[in-house]
Design an enzyme around this catalytic site. Structure first.
Site, PDB file in Angstrom:
ATOM      1  N   ARG A   1      -0.443   1.240  -4.700  1.00 41.73           N
ATOM      2  CA  ARG A   1       0.007   2.303  -3.676  1.00 41.73           C
ATOM      3  C   ARG A   1       1.543   1.026  -4.355  1.00 41.73           C
ATOM      4  O   ARG A   1       1.425  -0.249  -4.734  1.00 41.73           O
ATOM      5  CB  ARG A   1      -0.413   1.409  -2.079  1.00 41.73           C
TER       6      ARG A   1
ATOM      7  N   HIS B   1      -4.224   9.268   2.631  1.00 46.79           N
ATOM      8  CA  HIS B   1      -2.561   9.034   2.976  1.00 46.79           C
ATOM      9  C   HIS B   1      -1.402   9.934   3.227  1.00 46.79           C
ATOM     10  O   HIS B   1      -1.210  10.978   1.864  1.00 46.79           O
ATOM     11  CB  HIS B   1      -2.954   7.526   3.174  1.00 46.79           C
TER      12      HIS B   1
ATOM     13  N   ASP C   1     -11.562 -20.262  24.985  1.00 45.91           N
ATOM     14  CA  ASP C   1     -10.288 -21.395  24.898  1.00 45.91           C
ATOM     15  C   ASP C   1      -9.433 -21.408  23.612  1.00 45.91           C
ATOM     16  O   ASP C   1      -8.607 -21.785  23.468  1.00 45.91           O
ATOM     17  CB  ASP C   1     -11.252 -23.184  24.860  1.00 45.91           C
TER      18      ASP C   1
ATOM     19  N   HIS D   1       4.706   0.561  11.920  1.00 48.45           N
ATOM     20  CA  HIS D   1       4.214   1.321  12.141  1.00 48.45           C
ATOM     21  C   HIS D   1       5.021   2.056  13.047  1.00 48.45           C
ATOM     22  O   HIS D   1       4.605   2.167  14.420  1.00 48.45           O
ATOM     23  CB  HIS D   1       2.759   2.472  12.112  1.00 48.45           C
TER      24      HIS D   1
ATOM     25  N   ASP E   1       7.934  -4.554   5.160  1.00 50.48           N
ATOM     26  CA  ASP E   1       6.412  -3.461   5.158  1.00 50.48           C
ATOM     27  C   ASP E   1       6.471  -3.160   3.015  1.00 50.48           C
ATOM     28  O   ASP E   1       7.077  -1.527   3.019  1.00 50.48           O
ATOM     29  CB  ASP E   1       6.399  -2.486   5.262  1.00 50.48           C
TER      30      ASP E   1
ATOM     31  N   HIS F   1       6.183   6.232   6.850  1.00 57.54           N
ATOM     32  CA  HIS F   1       5.986   6.196   8.655  1.00 57.54           C
ATOM     33  C   HIS F   1       6.829   5.679   8.803  1.00 57.54           C
ATOM     34  O   HIS F   1       8.337   5.048   7.476  1.00 57.54           O
ATOM     35  CB  HIS F   1       4.816   5.036   8.530  1.00 57.54           C
TER      36      HIS F   1
ATOM     37  N   GLU G   1       4.762   0.660  -2.191  1.00 54.11           N
ATOM     38  CA  GLU G   1       6.051   0.962  -1.063  1.00 54.11           C
ATOM     39  C   GLU G   1       7.089  -0.038  -0.839  1.00 54.11           C
ATOM     40  O   GLU G   1       7.244  -0.570  -1.164  1.00 54.11           O
ATOM     41  CB  GLU G   1       4.649   0.734  -0.065  1.00 54.11           C
TER      42      GLU G   1
ATOM     43  N   TYR H   1      -6.508   6.316  -5.192  1.00 50.20           N
ATOM     44  CA  TYR H   1      -8.083   5.549  -5.162  1.00 50.20           C
ATOM     45  C   TYR H   1      -8.503   5.759  -5.664  1.00 50.20           C
ATOM     46  O   TYR H   1      -9.048   7.242  -5.275  1.00 50.20           O
ATOM     47  CB  TYR H   1      -7.869   5.148  -3.809  1.00 50.20           C
TER      48      TYR H   1
ATOM     49  N   GLU I   1       5.735   5.091   0.236  1.00 50.40           N
ATOM     50  CA  GLU I   1       4.420   4.573  -0.099  1.00 50.40           C
ATOM     51  C   GLU I   1       3.140   5.691  -0.289  1.00 50.40           C
ATOM     52  O   GLU I   1       2.195   5.829   0.036  1.00 50.40           O
ATOM     53  CB  GLU I   1       3.496   3.965   0.583  1.00 50.40           C
TER      54      GLU I   1
ATOM     55  N   ASP J   1      -0.317  -5.344   0.185  1.00 49.50           N
ATOM     56  CA  ASP J   1       0.461  -4.559   1.094  1.00 49.50           C
ATOM     57  C   ASP J   1       0.656  -5.559   2.326  1.00 49.50           C
ATOM     58  O   ASP J   1       0.010  -5.805   2.835  1.00 49.50           O
ATOM     59  CB  ASP J   1      -0.822  -3.825   1.600  1.00 49.50           C
TER      60      ASP J   1
ATOM     61  N   HIS K   1      -7.153  -0.343   4.297  1.00 46.29           N
ATOM     62  CA  HIS K   1      -6.464  -1.390   5.673  1.00 46.29           C
ATOM     63  C   HIS K   1      -7.502  -2.789   5.092  1.00 46.29           C
ATOM     64  O   HIS K   1      -8.157  -3.255   5.774  1.00 46.29           O
ATOM     65  CB  HIS K   1      -6.322  -1.611   6.476  1.00 46.29           C
TER      66      HIS K   1
HETATM   67  N1  GLY Z   1       0.415  -2.067   5.626  1.00 48.10           N
HETATM   68  C1  GLY Z   1       0.477  -0.521   6.139  1.00 48.10           C
HETATM   69  C2  GLY Z   1       0.883   0.328   5.570  1.00 48.10           C
HETATM   70  O1  GLY Z   1       1.971   0.490   4.708  1.00 48.10           O
HETATM   71  O2  GLY Z   1       1.492   1.520   6.505  1.00 48.10           O
HETATM   72 MN    MN Z   2       3.440   0.814   5.628  1.00 47.32          MN
HETATM   73 MN    MN Z   3       2.319  -1.395   3.303  1.00 51.73          MN
END
Ligand code: GLY
Ligand code: MN
Ligand code: MN
Length: 435
Positions: free
Chosen positions: A404, A348, A35, A359, A269, A352, A406, A386, A382, A258, A241
């Site tokens: 990070r 990474h 539900d 994204h 972001d 993006h 960003e 790590y 970003e 983040d 993530h």
């Molecule tokens: N928050 C996901 C990224 O920074 O790509």
């Molecule tokens: Mn991002």
């Molecule tokens: Mn991010």
């Protein structure tokens, strides 16, 4: 309908061959558990073309020739009982006028009416990212049309991917989109300032920081978060993530946050990395300053005419040089870059596209080459580092640090504009702000 969406439809149709149809679905409510549904958020392509926010809607655009466009929509019918339980529906009668289309039908009639609407078109465009959705919808349409072949009806000859055409349009932001992204960015900054204040005041858990952050988003007018917020204390920051957000704050560690607000469907972001209680240790400071330096080097590459990957290469160069200076990597910088030795600590990419989706859509490479930046593109920058908590190859004081940084950037005629200004970023600024 707001003229911007009609304009988007016209821009899309102008790109397509004559005798084409476009089908876009708004999405379906998703069951979570008994539900309970997930909150509904309309498909971004559908929103960009219609501004309509309800589930179970299908937009059908047909281009007969350069001068003749037809627009129809299927929407959920009015239903007094359903509306008492789950809320207002625009309904079929109001839809044509409100949404500026030639005609509207009930979503329940879609299978029956769709063949009629697309009869005579040669190409049908749907998102191939959603092929599993479209296939069962379209097979009966084709079969239905082919049954009437002796009546002179032609079934479409081709099914084409809409993403390639539509997403290239979405990639270059129009002024009204930039205005919304600016607002999303400003709200996101407010949230991160609130999170920093909560930490400085001794927030005991990741959840407490997340709550302060998201409360500020909503107070500043966000409709929702643009993605699940990440509040990662200590070594949790090494999970890229991480969204559990249920650990205690390690008072000696860093906290990586983040998170982004969604405002009028556009995403912010930002990542900030802060010392839990306001002071960096020497190792944290050294790594933080290295990531900040890499971010500055990367940002300097964001200008028209640059290939998309230039900023990533600049970040990799700065990070690798810094890691060698700190003794965390050993060897010749150029060899280490070639061997991708940095990937042990930076796994990474440096950013993006950003827009309706965090994204966001749009190709990164075109004809086998990184595409060239042009004004109106919006992207994140970003870089991060790590160091796993169990990395035995580095001295213990480096382990379990994740950083990070960003920001969101708009490519302008002359370079770029940082949309996410207003946060303390240097070690001195952060320590002063948290004191
Ligand atoms: N928050 C996901 C990224 O920074 O790509
Ligand atoms: Mn991002
Ligand atoms: Mn991010």
């Amino acid at each position: 309908m707001n003229a911007v969406f009609l304009h988007n439809q016209n821009r899309l149709l102008a790109q397509l061959p004559e005798n084409s149809a476009v089908l876009v679905f708004s999405g379906r409510e998703q069951y979570r558990n008994r539900d309970v549904d997930y909150p509904f958020r309309v498909n971004s392509d559908f929103y960009w073309l219609s501004g309509f926010e309800e589930p179970e809607a299908t937009l059908v655009l047909v281009k007969r020739d350069e001068g003749t466009y037809n627009r129809h929509i299927f929407v959920r019918p009015k239903d007094r009982h359903a509306e008492i339980w789950t809320g207002y529906r625009l309904g079929v009668d109001a839809a044509a006028e409100v949404l500026g289309v030639d005609g509207a039908f009930s979503s329940e009639e879609r299978a029956a009416k769709l063949p009629e609407l697309i009869k005579g078109v040669h190409q049908v465009f749907v998102s191939f990212s959603e092929a599993d959705y479209w296939w069962p919808v379209l097979i009966p349409v084709w079969q239905g049309l082919k049954r009437h072949i002796r009546d002179g009806v032609d079934a479409p000859q081709g099914l084409q991917d809409l993403d390639g055409v539509l997403h290239e349009l979405r990639l270059i932001k129009q002024d009204w989109e930039v205005a919304r992204l600016r607002q999303a960015a400003a709200i996101t900054v407010q949230g991160h300032l609130a999170a920093m204040a909560a930490l400085a005041a001794g927030a005991p858990t990741e959840r407490a920081v997340q709550t302060a952050l998201e409360c500020a988003f909503f107070q500043a007018g966000a409709e929702r978060t643009a993605f699940n917020s990440i509040v990662a204390s200590g070594a949790n920051a090494c999970v890229l993530h991480y969204t559990e957000n249920r650990a205690s704050i390690d008072p000696h560690g860093l906290v990586l946050i983040d998170a982004g607000a969604e405002k009028d469907y556009y995403a912010g972001d930002i990542t900030t990395t802060l010392p839990a209680r306001g002071r960096f240790t020497p190792q944290q400071k050294a790594l933080y300053e290295l990531v900040l330096q890499a971010q500055q080097a990367a940002k300097a590459q964001i200008k028209p005419g640059q290939p998309y990957d230039a900023h990533h290469r600049a970040a990799v160069q700065a990070l690798t040089e810094g890691l060698v200076e700190l003794g965390l990597l050993r060897g010749e910088v150029s060899n280490l870059i070639e061997q991708k030795a940095y990937e042990r600590f930076f796994m990474h990419k440096t950013g993006h596209w950003l827009g309706l989706d965090v994204h966001d859509v749009g190709r990164y490479r075109v004809d086998g080459r990184w595409r060239t930046l042009v004004p109106g593109m919006v992207l994140t920058v970003e870089p991060g580092l790590y160091i796993a908590a169990d990395d035995q190859q580095v001295a213990p004081q480096w382990r379990g640090i994740g950083i990070r940084i960003e920001d969101d950037l708009l490519v302008t005629e002359t370079g770029h504009e940082v949309l996410t200004e207003g946060l303390p970023r240097t070690v001195a600024e952060i320590e002063a702000a948290m004191a």
